[in-house]
Write a protein that holds these residues in place. Structure first.
Motif, PDB file in Angstrom:
ATOM      1  N   ARG A  22       1.068  -1.345  -0.167  1.00  0.00           N
ATOM      2  CA  ARG A  22       0.121   0.326  -0.329  1.00  0.00           C
ATOM      3  C   ARG A  22       0.614   1.665   0.239  1.00  0.00           C
ATOM      4  NH1 ARG A  22      -4.226   0.076   4.434  1.00  0.00           N
ATOM      5  NH2 ARG A  22      -2.465  -0.122   5.744  1.00  0.00           N
ATOM      6  N   GLY A  23       2.148   1.050  -0.135  1.00  0.00           N
ATOM      7  CA  GLY A  23       3.138   2.793   0.230  1.00  0.00           C
ATOM      8  C   GLY A  23       3.006   2.497   2.198  1.00  0.00           C
ATOM      9  N   GLU A  24       4.050   4.246   1.555  1.00  0.00           N
ATOM     10  CA  GLU A  24       3.913   4.529   3.554  1.00  0.00           C
ATOM     11  C   GLU A  24       2.471   5.049   4.029  1.00  0.00           C
ATOM     12  OE1 GLU A  24       7.560   5.097   4.895  1.00  0.00           O
ATOM     13  OE2 GLU A  24       8.638   4.588   3.455  1.00  0.00           O
ATOM     14  N   SER A  25       2.418   5.286   5.051  1.00  0.00           N
ATOM     15  CA  SER A  25       1.409   6.081   5.312  1.00  0.00           C
ATOM     16  C   SER A  25       1.950   7.325   5.286  1.00  0.00           C
ATOM     17  CB  SER A  25       0.291   5.698   6.672  1.00  0.00           C
ATOM     18  OG  SER A  25       1.624   5.183   7.766  1.00  0.00           O
ATOM     19  N   ALA A  26       1.026   8.039   5.399  1.00  0.00           N
ATOM     20  CA  ALA A  26       1.837   9.602   6.097  1.00  0.00           C
ATOM     21  C   ALA A  26       1.729   9.935   7.415  1.00  0.00           C
ATOM     22  CB  ALA A  26       0.887  10.779   5.523  1.00  0.00           C
ATOM     23  N   PRO A  27       2.493  10.127   7.959  1.00  0.00           N
ATOM     24  CA  PRO A  27       3.153  11.029   9.409  1.00  0.00           C
ATOM     25  C   PRO A  27       1.792  10.997  10.058  1.00  0.00           C
ATOM     26  CG  PRO A  27       4.924  12.469   8.111  1.00  0.00           C
ATOM     27  CD  PRO A  27       3.488  11.657   7.224  1.00  0.00           C
ATOM     28  N   ARG A  28       1.535  10.981  11.246  1.00  0.00           N
ATOM     29  CA  ARG A  28       0.532  11.665  12.272  1.00  0.00           C
ATOM     30  C   ARG A  28       0.551  12.289  13.440  1.00  0.00           C
ATOM     31  NH1 ARG A  28      -3.969  10.946   8.656  1.00  0.00           N
ATOM     32  NH2 ARG A  28      -3.868   9.226   7.057  1.00  0.00           N
ATOM     33  N   GLN A  29      -0.236  13.147  13.456  1.00  0.00           N
ATOM     34  CA  GLN A  29      -0.601  13.437  14.476  1.00  0.00           C
ATOM     35  C   GLN A  29      -1.831  13.503  15.336  1.00  0.00           C
ATOM     36  OE1 GLN A  29       0.101  17.765  15.004  1.00  0.00           O
ATOM     37  NE2 GLN A  29      -1.328  18.318  13.411  1.00  0.00           N
ATOM     38  N   TRP A  30      -1.545  12.977  16.659  1.00  0.00           N
ATOM     39  CA  TRP A  30      -3.031  12.957  17.523  1.00  0.00           C
ATOM     40  C   TRP A  30      -3.524  13.957  18.604  1.00  0.00           C
ATOM     41  CZ3 TRP A  30       0.269   8.878  15.933  1.00  0.00           C
ATOM     42  CH2 TRP A  30      -0.860   8.121  14.662  1.00  0.00           C
ATOM     43  N   CYS A  35     -15.163  18.226  25.972  1.00  0.00           N
ATOM     44  CA  CYS A  35     -16.370  18.934  24.445  1.00  0.00           C
ATOM     45  C   CYS A  35     -17.252  19.001  26.599  1.00  0.00           C
ATOM     46  CB  CYS A  35     -17.658  17.668  24.690  1.00  0.00           C
ATOM     47  SG  CYS A  35     -17.717  16.695  25.446  1.00  0.00           S
ATOM     48  N   ALA A  36     -18.084  19.928  26.516  1.00  0.00           N
ATOM     49  CA  ALA A  36     -18.523  20.729  27.746  1.00  0.00           C
ATOM     50  C   ALA A  36     -19.367  19.366  28.704  1.00  0.00           C
ATOM     51  CB  ALA A  36     -19.898  21.087  27.002  1.00  0.00           C
ATOM     52  N   ASN A  37     -18.905  17.426  28.259  1.00  0.00           N
ATOM     53  CA  ASN A  37     -19.412  16.884  29.026  1.00  0.00           C
ATOM     54  C   ASN A  37     -18.625  15.722  29.526  1.00  0.00           C
ATOM     55  OD1 ASN A  37     -22.512  17.106  28.855  1.00  0.00           O
ATOM     56  ND2 ASN A  37     -22.412  15.401  26.850  1.00  0.00           N
ATOM     57  N   GLY A  38     -16.931  16.691  29.329  1.00  0.00           N
ATOM     58  CA  GLY A  38     -16.184  16.186  30.031  1.00  0.00           C
ATOM     59  C   GLY A  38     -15.248  14.695  29.117  1.00  0.00           C
ATOM     60  N   HIS A  39     -16.019  14.718  27.824  1.00  0.00           N
ATOM     61  CA  HIS A  39     -15.206  13.601  26.973  1.00  0.00           C
ATOM     62  C   HIS A  39     -14.082  14.121  25.634  1.00  0.00           C
ATOM     63  CE1 HIS A  39     -19.696  12.347  26.761  1.00  0.00           C
ATOM     64  NE2 HIS A  39     -19.278  12.365  27.329  1.00  0.00           N
ATOM     65  N   GLU A  40     -13.147  13.112  25.932  1.00  0.00           N
ATOM     66  CA  GLU A  40     -11.695  13.510  25.474  1.00  0.00           C
ATOM     67  C   GLU A  40     -11.737  12.770  23.496  1.00  0.00           C
ATOM     68  OE1 GLU A  40      -7.479  13.958  25.377  1.00  0.00           O
ATOM     69  OE2 GLU A  40      -7.954  13.373  26.962  1.00  0.00           O
ATOM     70  N   THR A  41     -11.586  13.129  23.030  1.00  0.00           N
ATOM     71  CA  THR A  41     -11.582  12.468  21.320  1.00  0.00           C
ATOM     72  C   THR A  41     -10.649  13.140  21.161  1.00  0.00           C
ATOM     73  OG1 THR A  41     -12.685  11.978  19.618  1.00  0.00           O
ATOM     74  CG2 THR A  41     -13.164  14.183  19.867  1.00  0.00           C
ATOM     75  N   LYS A  42      -9.523  11.853  20.293  1.00  0.00           N
ATOM     76  CA  LYS A  42      -7.929  11.969  19.889  1.00  0.00           C
ATOM     77  C   LYS A  42      -8.243  11.466  18.296  1.00  0.00           C
ATOM     78  CE  LYS A  42      -5.204  11.693  23.494  1.00  0.00           C
ATOM     79  NZ  LYS A  42      -3.892  11.017  24.496  1.00  0.00           N
ATOM     80  N   PRO A  43      -8.629  13.006  18.118  1.00  0.00           N
ATOM     81  CA  PRO A  43      -8.300  11.876  15.798  1.00  0.00           C
ATOM     82  C   PRO A  43      -7.081  12.370  15.651  1.00  0.00           C
ATOM     83  CG  PRO A  43      -9.355  14.390  15.910  1.00  0.00           C
ATOM     84  CD  PRO A  43      -9.233  13.331  17.645  1.00  0.00           C
ATOM     85  N   ALA A  44      -6.794  11.833  14.635  1.00  0.00           N
ATOM     86  CA  ALA A  44      -5.487  11.971  14.412  1.00  0.00           C
ATOM     87  C   ALA A  44      -5.352  12.688  13.195  1.00  0.00           C
ATOM     88  CB  ALA A  44      -4.861  10.215  13.501  1.00  0.00           C
ATOM     89  N   PHE A  45      -4.530  13.011  12.997  1.00  0.00           N
ATOM     90  CA  PHE A  45      -4.440  14.066  11.321  1.00  0.00           C
ATOM     91  C   PHE A  45      -3.338  14.240  11.039  1.00  0.00           C
ATOM     92  CE2 PHE A  45      -6.780  16.150  14.432  1.00  0.00           C
ATOM     93  CZ  PHE A  45      -8.429  16.716  13.575  1.00  0.00           C
ATOM     94  N   ALA A  46      -3.114  14.390   9.583  1.00  0.00           N
ATOM     95  CA  ALA A  46      -1.214  14.661   8.988  1.00  0.00           C
ATOM     96  C   ALA A  46      -0.216  15.563   9.653  1.00  0.00           C
ATOM     97  CB  ALA A  46      -1.583  14.555   8.180  1.00  0.00           C
ATOM     98  N   LEU A  47       0.589  15.770   9.698  1.00  0.00           N
ATOM     99  CA  LEU A  47       1.419  16.440   9.865  1.00  0.00           C
ATOM    100  C   LEU A  47       1.442  17.978   9.589  1.00  0.00           C
ATOM    101  CD1 LEU A  47       4.563  14.785  11.156  1.00  0.00           C
ATOM    102  CD2 LEU A  47       3.167  15.315  12.850  1.00  0.00           C
ATOM    103  N   ASP A  48       0.911  17.378   8.385  1.00  0.00           N
ATOM    104  CA  ASP A  48       1.377  19.225   7.450  1.00  0.00           C
ATOM    105  C   ASP A  48      -0.637  19.486   7.140  1.00  0.00           C
ATOM    106  OD1 ASP A  48       0.749  17.055   5.845  1.00  0.00           O
ATOM    107  OD2 ASP A  48       1.968  17.905   4.406  1.00  0.00           O
ATOM    108  N   ALA A  49      -1.889  19.230   7.624  1.00  0.00           N
ATOM    109  CA  ALA A  49      -2.390  19.048   7.466  1.00  0.00           C
ATOM    110  C   ALA A  49      -3.038  20.611   8.811  1.00  0.00           C
ATOM    111  CB  ALA A  49      -3.672  18.476   8.233  1.00  0.00           C
TER     112      ALA A  49
END
Length: 114
Positions: A22-30, A35-49
């Motif tokens: 598949r080729g190498e994946s782009a380097p990521r940052q999490w 949110c106001a209810n105290g939930h934490e979410t950690k989506p991944a983004f490309a370093l240059d995004a």
């Protein structure tokens, strides 16, 4: 005997998984969003995004921000309005009475009443 395909259990595009295929994946940052209810979410983004300021919480749907101490406020929930409520916003009681009298007068004229 069951008829079928010679390649059972496979799907289109299936094959050996790996960097070579598949080729190498782009380097990521999490990035953490809170949110106001105290939930934490950690989506991944490309370093240059470009990382957005807010993200929708996948657990409750509220907007989430990057600051855990000051998350965005929950959206104000507008109550459901009926058609009559919208009409009352646009017209006064006097306007409603005038329209009703006009409609009754047309109905009486059609019936031949005075």
């Amino acid at each position: 005997m069951a008829g079928g395909s010679a390649i059972r259990g496979s799907r289109v595009g299936a094959g050996p998984m790996g960097e070579r295929e598949r080729g190498e994946s782009a380097p990521r940052q999490w990035v953490s969003f809170f949110c106001a209810n105290g939930h934490e979410t950690k989506p991944a983004f490309a370093l240059d995004a470009l990382v957005p300021d807010t993200w929708d919480c996948p657990r409750c749907g509220f907007p989430a921000g990057r600051e855990s101490a000051a998350p965005p406020a929950a959206p104000r929930n507008e109550p459901y309005k009926t058609h009559l409520a919208y009409v009352k916003e646009r017209r006064s009681d006097a306007d409603g009475d005038a329209i009703l009298e006009e409609a009754l007068a047309r109905l009486r004229a059609r019936r031949g009443e005075s």
